[in-house]
Design a protein around this motif. Structure first.
Motif, PDB file in Angstrom:
ATOM      1  N   SER A  90       0.726  -1.007   0.125  1.00  0.00           N
ATOM      2  CA  SER A  90      -0.088  -0.012   0.177  1.00  0.00           C
ATOM      3  C   SER A  90       0.865   1.330   0.098  1.00  0.00           C
ATOM      4  N   ASN A  91       1.875   1.217   0.792  1.00  0.00           N
ATOM      5  CA  ASN A  91       2.812   2.237   0.750  1.00  0.00           C
ATOM      6  C   ASN A  91       3.598   2.505  -0.572  1.00  0.00           C
ATOM      7  N   LEU A  92       3.948   1.472  -1.218  1.00  0.00           N
ATOM      8  CA  LEU A  92       4.614   1.707  -2.499  1.00  0.00           C
ATOM      9  C   LEU A  92       3.472   2.242  -3.474  1.00  0.00           C
ATOM     10  N   ALA A  93       2.234   1.592  -3.339  1.00  0.00           N
ATOM     11  CA  ALA A  93       1.353   2.247  -4.386  1.00  0.00           C
ATOM     12  C   ALA A  93       1.248   3.791  -4.372  1.00  0.00           C
ATOM     13  N   LEU A  94       1.496   4.540  -3.261  1.00  0.00           N
ATOM     14  CA  LEU A  94       1.425   5.889  -3.004  1.00  0.00           C
ATOM     15  C   LEU A  94       2.524   6.363  -3.920  1.00  0.00           C
ATOM     16  N   VAL A  95       3.740   5.822  -3.688  1.00  0.00           N
ATOM     17  CA  VAL A  95       4.736   6.327  -4.546  1.00  0.00           C
ATOM     18  C   VAL A  95       5.031   5.640  -6.089  1.00  0.00           C
ATOM     19  N   LYS A  96       4.992   4.515  -6.439  1.00  0.00           N
ATOM     20  CA  LYS A  96       5.042   3.938  -7.622  1.00  0.00           C
ATOM     21  C   LYS A  96       3.932   2.973  -7.882  1.00  0.00           C
ATOM     22  N   PRO A  97       2.780   3.736  -8.587  1.00  0.00           N
ATOM     23  CA  PRO A  97       1.743   3.048  -8.684  1.00  0.00           C
ATOM     24  C   PRO A  97       1.965   1.967  -9.775  1.00  0.00           C
ATOM     25  N   GLU A  98       2.572   2.097 -10.905  1.00  0.00           N
ATOM     26  CA  GLU A  98       2.930   1.256 -11.874  1.00  0.00           C
ATOM     27  C   GLU A  98       3.617  -0.102 -11.386  1.00  0.00           C
ATOM     28  N   LYS A  99       4.648   0.212 -10.719  1.00  0.00           N
ATOM     29  CA  LYS A  99       5.373  -1.004 -10.033  1.00  0.00           C
ATOM     30  C   LYS A  99       4.405  -1.754  -9.047  1.00  0.00           C
ATOM     31  N   THR A 100       3.557  -1.182  -8.371  1.00  0.00           N
ATOM     32  CA  THR A 100       2.792  -1.782  -7.559  1.00  0.00           C
ATOM     33  C   THR A 100       1.808  -2.803  -8.506  1.00  0.00           C
ATOM     34  N   LYS A 101       1.180  -2.138  -9.478  1.00  0.00           N
ATOM     35  CA  LYS A 101       0.616  -3.116 -10.148  1.00  0.00           C
ATOM     36  C   LYS A 101       1.210  -4.374 -10.855  1.00  0.00           C
ATOM     37  N   ALA A 102       2.549  -3.932 -11.283  1.00  0.00           N
ATOM     38  CA  ALA A 102       3.278  -5.059 -11.836  1.00  0.00           C
ATOM     39  C   ALA A 102       3.532  -6.190 -10.746  1.00  0.00           C
ATOM     40  N   VAL A 103       3.804  -5.792  -9.430  1.00  0.00           N
ATOM     41  CA  VAL A 103       3.890  -6.442  -8.285  1.00  0.00           C
ATOM     42  C   VAL A 103       2.708  -7.537  -7.747  1.00  0.00           C
ATOM     43  N   GLU A 104       1.537  -6.655  -8.160  1.00  0.00           N
ATOM     44  CA  GLU A 104       0.416  -7.286  -7.903  1.00  0.00           C
ATOM     45  C   GLU A 104      -0.077  -8.365  -8.960  1.00  0.00           C
ATOM     46  N   ASN A 105       0.393  -8.002 -10.156  1.00  0.00           N
ATOM     47  CA  ASN A 105      -0.084  -8.971 -11.195  1.00  0.00           C
ATOM     48  C   ASN A 105       0.808 -10.029 -11.148  1.00  0.00           C
ATOM     49  N   TYR A 106       1.988  -9.942 -10.493  1.00  0.00           N
ATOM     50  CA  TYR A 106       2.836 -11.101 -10.532  1.00  0.00           C
ATOM     51  C   TYR A 106       2.500 -12.089  -9.214  1.00  0.00           C
ATOM     52  N   LEU A 107       2.023 -11.390  -8.245  1.00  0.00           N
ATOM     53  CA  LEU A 107       1.461 -12.277  -7.170  1.00  0.00           C
ATOM     54  C   LEU A 107       0.246 -12.995  -7.433  1.00  0.00           C
ATOM     55  N   ILE A 108      -0.763 -12.182  -8.265  1.00  0.00           N
ATOM     56  CA  ILE A 108      -1.861 -12.858  -8.672  1.00  0.00           C
ATOM     57  C   ILE A 108      -1.690 -14.046  -9.607  1.00  0.00           C
ATOM     58  N   GLN A 109      -0.719 -13.750 -10.481  1.00  0.00           N
ATOM     59  CA  GLN A 109      -0.232 -15.034 -11.417  1.00  0.00           C
ATOM     60  C   GLN A 109       0.262 -16.117 -10.511  1.00  0.00           C
ATOM     61  N   MET A 110       0.932 -16.004  -9.556  1.00  0.00           N
ATOM     62  CA  MET A 110       1.802 -16.844  -8.771  1.00  0.00           C
ATOM     63  C   MET A 110       0.629 -17.447  -8.001  1.00  0.00           C
TER      64      MET A 110
END
Length: 127
Positions: A57-77
């Motif tokens: 959540s903290n990362l989403a405030l600073v780097k929303p595009e990186k947060t999306k990439a990490v979320e997508n990675y986690l969902i895929q895993m």
């Protein structure tokens, strides 16, 4: 991962594709986007422990595009059953490092000469 979750993820992806190609003002598309966000949050709540969720959540405030990439990675895993238990904050940090390495921008300069290397440029400096 349960078949219900996989079906929900498929529907989510279909809604994403339809939202990209349709009228963004349409109420059904807004509803689909809302369902997608709820689905993502639900899956992430299942695979992340509280401290990892807070860090994301903290990362989403600073780097929303990186947060999306990490979320997508986690969902895929999660989709492919590659997660055993909840991901801790340390596990999330490792995933962040992997994603950062994969998305790292590499800059190369071609045809430029370095200072002091006059032979490659064909220019002569007069001092």
């Amino acid at each position: 991962m349960a078949d219900e979750e996989l079906e929900a993820l498929r529907k989510q992806r279909l809604a994403e594709l339809q939202a990209k190609h349709g009228d963004p003002g349409d109420a059904s598309q807004q509803e689909a986007k809302q369902r997608e966000a709820e689905m993502r949050n639900s899956i992430l709540a299942q695979v992340l422990d509280q401290s990892a969720r807070a860090r994301l959540s903290n990362l989403a405030l600073v780097k929303p595009e990186k947060t999306k990439a990490v979320e997508n990675y986690l969902i895929q895993m999660a989709r492919y059953g590659q997660l055993s238990g909840k991901v801790s904050e340390q596990g999330l940090i490792e995933i962040l490092e992997k994603v950062s390495q994969q998305t790292e921008k590499k800059t190369t300069v071609k045809g430029a000469s370095l200072p002091g290397n006059h032979s490659s440029s064909g220019l002569t400096l007069l001092l």
